[in-house]
Design a protein around this motif. Structure first.
Motif, mmCIF file in Angstrom:
data_model
loop_
_atom_site.group_PDB
_atom_site.id
_atom_site.type_symbol
_atom_site.label_atom_id
_atom_site.label_comp_id
_atom_site.label_asym_id
_atom_site.label_seq_id
_atom_site.Cartn_x
_atom_site.Cartn_y
_atom_site.Cartn_z
ATOM 1 N N ASP A 17 -1.909 48.838 -32.749
ATOM 2 C CA ASP A 17 -0.744 48.317 -32.416
ATOM 3 C C ASP A 17 0.194 49.283 -32.409
ATOM 4 O O ASP A 17 1.328 49.323 -31.757
ATOM 5 N N GLN A 47 4.204 49.724 -22.397
ATOM 6 C CA GLN A 47 5.704 49.276 -22.145
ATOM 7 C C GLN A 47 6.112 48.777 -23.555
ATOM 8 O O GLN A 47 7.400 48.988 -23.756
ATOM 9 N N ALA A 48 5.215 47.978 -24.573
ATOM 10 C CA ALA A 48 5.774 47.605 -25.903
ATOM 11 C C ALA A 48 6.085 48.906 -26.457
ATOM 12 O O ALA A 48 7.008 48.935 -27.278
ATOM 13 N N ARG A 77 9.626 49.661 -28.449
ATOM 14 C CA ARG A 77 9.842 49.849 -29.662
ATOM 15 C C ARG A 77 10.562 50.981 -29.876
ATOM 16 O O ARG A 77 11.095 51.311 -31.117
ATOM 17 N N THR A 133 2.567 41.324 -28.147
ATOM 18 C CA THR A 133 1.973 42.555 -27.675
ATOM 19 C C THR A 133 1.936 43.563 -29.163
ATOM 20 O O THR A 133 0.873 44.206 -29.149
ATOM 21 N N ARG A 134 3.063 43.595 -29.878
ATOM 22 C CA ARG A 134 3.286 44.455 -30.841
ATOM 23 C C ARG A 134 2.293 44.154 -32.085
ATOM 24 O O ARG A 134 1.977 44.903 -32.878
ATOM 25 N N SER A 167 3.442 39.945 -21.858
ATOM 26 C CA SER A 167 4.437 41.012 -21.777
ATOM 27 C C SER A 167 5.391 40.976 -22.584
ATOM 28 O O SER A 167 5.963 42.120 -23.263
ATOM 29 N N GLY A 168 5.637 39.717 -23.202
ATOM 30 C CA GLY A 168 6.890 39.879 -24.432
ATOM 31 C C GLY A 168 8.167 39.793 -23.999
ATOM 32 O O GLY A 168 9.070 39.068 -24.259
ATOM 33 N N ASP A 206 7.221 39.731 -29.576
ATOM 34 C CA ASP A 206 6.713 41.235 -29.604
ATOM 35 C C ASP A 206 6.457 41.297 -31.110
ATOM 36 O O ASP A 206 5.726 42.269 -31.519
#
Length: 465
Positions: free
Chosen positions: A93, A230-231, A235, A379-380, A447-448, A454
């Protein structure tokens, strides 16, 4: 989140990216090979634990205790799986899916090869079972991170409408790995007793080197998950100057999602342990030959090659909940008839029972797990959350079931299937209740988009009655 009926589709069902078909196929094949190695290694170990490890590594115990001790080393690998899920989930992650997948495959295949080279109790005494447990733990840690990474690479590359289908391609590795393990063990088990116990049992483990080489060749060439990329970019902007989020802490902050995900997987893992591992002990004790059981295992694997992708794709059309719930209810209803067929002592009915339980019922519960668990988490934290849910289910449903079953038989004073039927029913009931309490996830946006999902598991709502 509002309650969702089983037939409802969530409103947020489209991901922003369009998958590349050629890349998606390569990612799915990579996941398939990883799952083949995972199931091959674990099922080879489980089968040989029943056939030989009691004599090779625990010879000073009586046969019953030796079998339980051998299954205990099997459980040690399962105990390590949640630890591997937490470790590789954290770095998967934070750093990325692909690098963790390469590392887990090397550790997993390497541990299996070393088991094949391990001296027995007769050569080095108590160091032999100690090293066996150590390698089993390493194998379990590696496998704990393998499934989550392979699943997310497929799910996060696929479009929302076909996540189940592509996950089914990856999860065909379960029956394919089972088929390869059955063929390899059947081949060496046909050797004369002294040859099998002297060197034959080592061959299936050493064959992992071939699978490892092929798997690494494919896996190194795939690209990182686009959703993770993307995440990661988001972040970097959001976490600048702030303390980094720890995925495990975020997952445990809302434990209900993790608990339900784990409970859903208990039924299919318990059935796998009963059929693929414990059945050799039980069936041979009531008069079946090894070849009868191995024929049944081969049949379950062949049926699974069709059933798993079918049920995975079906979950794209009717929802994850309906498919899993159907298998769980079938397991509850057929637990006693299943053992009645086995107790008939007919080789044909033994194969029918094993195919029904593992090939159909287990497949229907297991097949939707990959997209379902992935869709439960943002996602995270998705690698950590999905891995922990899956591996805790493997530990509870799969790791301890052979020991429980062996202990139940020992406590009953003979070969009596009633306690085993109750055990199977109980595991099916756990899955049925858990999936009933879980909202439908099919089509959920992964996708968050920068929202709270996320950072923490998506909330799970009780379905409307």
């Amino acid at each position: 989140m509002p309650s969702a009926q089983p037939s409802e589709r969530p409103e947020h069902q489209h991901q922003p990216t369009t998958p590349n078909p050629a890349l998606l196929r390569k990612v799915a094949i990579s996941g398939l090979l990883g799952t083949v190695i995972e199931y091959y290694d674990f099922l080879v170990y489980g089968t040989l634990a029943a056939l030989a490890f009691g004599q090779l590594f625990f010879p000073k115990t009586n046969p019953t205790v030796g079998t339980i001790a051998a299954f205990g080393t099997l459980a040690a690998g399962y105990v390590a799986r949640p630890l591997g899920g937490a470790i590789f989930g954290h770095f998967g992650d934070r750093i990325g899916r692909k690098s963790m997948l390469i590392l887990t495959m090397v550790l997993m295949g390497g541990a299996s090869i070393l088991i094949g080279l391990l001296p027995t109790y007769a050569s080095i005494g108590v160091a032999a079972p100690a090293l066996l447990v150590l390698l089993r733990v390493v194998q379990g840690i590696a496998i704990g991170g393998e499934w989550g990474g392979a699943t997310l690479m497929v799910v996060e590359h696929a479009d929302a409408e076909r996540r189940g289908f592509w996950s089914g391609v990856m999860q065909m590795g379960a029956p394919l790995g089972g088929l390869l393990s059955t063929v390899s063990v059947t081949t060496v088990a046909s050797l004369p007793g002294d040859q099998f116990l002297t060197w034959g049992w080592r061959v299936p483990f050493l064959c992992s080197a071939v699978l490892l080489g092929i798997g690494l060749y494919v896996r190194i060439s795939i690209t990182e998950s686009p959703l993770f990329q993307q995440a990661a970019e988001a972040r970097k902007k959001q976490d600048a100057g702030s303390a980094p989020n720890i995925p495990l802490v975020q997952v445990l902050r809302r434990p209900r999602t993790l608990i339900l995900g784990c409970a859903i997987g208990i039924g299919p893992f318990a059935l796998t342990s009963i059929i693929a591992t414990f059945m050799l002990t039980y069936a041979t004790a009531i008069g079946y030959s090894r070849s009868d059981v191995m024929t049944g295992l081969m049949g379950t694997s062949l049926i699974g090659l069709v059933a798993i992708p079918f049920f995975s794709a079906l979950s794209d059309r009717v929802g994850r909940r309906r498919v899993v719930l159907g298998g769980a209810v079938g397991t509850i209803l057929l637990a006693f008839p299943f053992f009645a067929l086995i107790d008939s002592k007919s080789p044909t009915l033994l194969v029918v029972a094993m195919v029904l339980a593992q090939g159909l019922l287990q497949s229907s519960m297991y097949a939707p797990l990959a997209p379902l668990l992935s869709e439960l988490f943002g996602t995270r934290v998705r690698y950590t959350g999905a891995s922990l849910g899956y591996q805790l289910a493997a530990l509870i449903g799969g790791g301890f079931t052979p020991m429980f079953a062996s202990s139940l038989l020992a406590a009953s004073g003979g070969i009596r299937s009633t306690p085993l039927s109750i055990l199977v029913m109980a595991c099916g009931l756990v899955t049925a209740v858990a999936i009933w309490r879980t909202a439908e996830t099919r089509g959920r946006d992964l996708s968050g988009n920068g929202n709270e999902n996320d950072h923490a598991p998506l909330p799970v709502a009780s379905p409307a009655a």
